[in-house]
Scaffold this motif. Structure first.
Motif, PDB file in Angstrom:
ATOM      1  N   MET A 129      36.451  74.454  57.661  1.00 34.44           N
ATOM      2  CA  MET A 129      36.855  73.812  56.422  1.00 34.44           C
ATOM      3  C   MET A 129      37.700  74.816  55.642  1.00 34.44           C
ATOM      4  O   MET A 129      37.284  75.945  55.443  1.00 34.44           O
ATOM      5  CB  MET A 129      35.601  73.429  55.634  1.00 34.44           C
ATOM      6  N   ASP A 130      38.864  74.385  55.224  1.00 32.35           N
ATOM      7  CA  ASP A 130      39.704  75.329  54.481  1.00 32.35           C
ATOM      8  C   ASP A 130      39.387  75.291  52.990  1.00 32.35           C
ATOM      9  O   ASP A 130      38.714  74.394  52.500  1.00 32.35           O
ATOM     10  CB  ASP A 130      41.187  75.117  54.801  1.00 32.35           C
ATOM     11  N   LYS A 131      39.871  76.281  52.285  1.00 29.99           N
ATOM     12  CA  LYS A 131      39.514  76.448  50.876  1.00 29.99           C
ATOM     13  C   LYS A 131      40.057  75.337  49.980  1.00 29.99           C
ATOM     14  O   LYS A 131      39.591  75.161  48.867  1.00 29.99           O
ATOM     15  CB  LYS A 131      39.975  77.810  50.367  1.00 29.99           C
ATOM     16  N   ASN A 132      41.008  74.571  50.462  1.00 32.96           N
ATOM     17  CA  ASN A 132      41.580  73.478  49.669  1.00 32.96           C
ATOM     18  C   ASN A 132      40.889  72.142  49.919  1.00 32.96           C
ATOM     19  O   ASN A 132      41.295  71.132  49.354  1.00 32.96           O
ATOM     20  CB  ASN A 132      43.075  73.345  49.973  1.00 32.96           C
ATOM     21  N   PHE A 133      39.858  72.147  50.771  1.00 29.24           N
ATOM     22  CA  PHE A 133      39.228  70.889  51.157  1.00 29.24           C
ATOM     23  C   PHE A 133      38.717  70.096  49.958  1.00 29.24           C
ATOM     24  O   PHE A 133      38.951  68.895  49.852  1.00 29.24           O
ATOM     25  CB  PHE A 133      38.078  71.133  52.148  1.00 29.24           C
ATOM     26  N   LYS A 142      42.688  75.839  41.337  1.00 27.98           N
ATOM     27  CA  LYS A 142      42.469  76.860  40.306  1.00 27.98           C
ATOM     28  C   LYS A 142      40.984  77.116  40.058  1.00 27.98           C
ATOM     29  O   LYS A 142      40.595  78.236  39.753  1.00 27.98           O
ATOM     30  CB  LYS A 142      43.146  76.451  39.000  1.00 27.98           C
ATOM     31  N   ILE A 143      40.171  76.052  40.163  1.00 25.97           N
ATOM     32  CA  ILE A 143      38.729  76.186  39.949  1.00 25.97           C
ATOM     33  C   ILE A 143      37.993  75.334  40.973  1.00 25.97           C
ATOM     34  O   ILE A 143      38.588  74.467  41.628  1.00 25.97           O
ATOM     35  CB  ILE A 143      38.294  75.758  38.525  1.00 25.97           C
ATOM     36  N   LEU A 144      36.703  75.576  41.088  1.00 25.00           N
ATOM     37  CA  LEU A 144      35.808  74.720  41.854  1.00 25.00           C
ATOM     38  C   LEU A 144      34.855  74.049  40.873  1.00 25.00           C
ATOM     39  O   LEU A 144      34.506  74.649  39.846  1.00 25.00           O
ATOM     40  CB  LEU A 144      35.009  75.521  42.874  1.00 25.00           C
ATOM     41  N   PRO A 145      34.413  72.850  41.168  1.00 20.97           N
ATOM     42  CA  PRO A 145      33.464  72.206  40.255  1.00 20.97           C
ATOM     43  C   PRO A 145      32.097  72.888  40.342  1.00 20.97           C
ATOM     44  O   PRO A 145      31.741  73.453  41.371  1.00 20.97           O
ATOM     45  CB  PRO A 145      33.385  70.772  40.783  1.00 20.97           C
TER      46      PRO A 145
END
Length: 120
Positions: A1-5, A42-45
């Motif tokens: 899974m990539d970081k933009n998933f 920019k952020i993760l929830p």
């Protein structure tokens, strides 16, 4: 899974639902640019916000993260319809899906699509 998933999945769900980033942010009780910030990486929830996003779309966290499920909202809708069927019908449907040749299923789905367009 990539970081933009996560951002990409939210974008896909949002687009399928026809809701803007801004509107989804507001419906979640967040600032107008909250979903944009997630979608752009920019952020993760937070976990709480992630669960709120899943609740909004009516999917489970496992459906959200299942990379093989390319259409989670459609799968959710189909699953809801299947839950109303009796066990014998579910068993029959399972047998059909297991034994049918892919080209036969494709032909059936094409027929149903044409039928729906002509009678819907």
């Amino acid at each position: 899974m990539d970081k933009n998933f996560i951002g990409n999945r939210i974008t896909k769900l949002r687009m399928e639902s026809g809701i803007s980033e801004r509107e989804l942010s507001f419906r979640l009780g967040k600032a107008h640019n909250y979903i944009y910030s997630i979608s752009s990486g920019k952020i993760l929830p937070t976990m709480e916000s992630f669960l709120d996003i899943c609740d909004y779309f009516g999917i489970t966290p496992s459906m959200f993260f299942d990379e093989q499920t390319t259409e989670p909202l459609l799968i959710r809708d189909i699953t809801g319809k299947l839950n109303g069927l009796p066990a014998k019908d579910l068993s029959l449907l399972s047998d059909i899906l297991e034994t049918a040749e892919p080209e036969h299923l494709k032909s059936y789905f094409e027929f149903m699509d044409k039928f729906r367009k002509n009678h819907g």
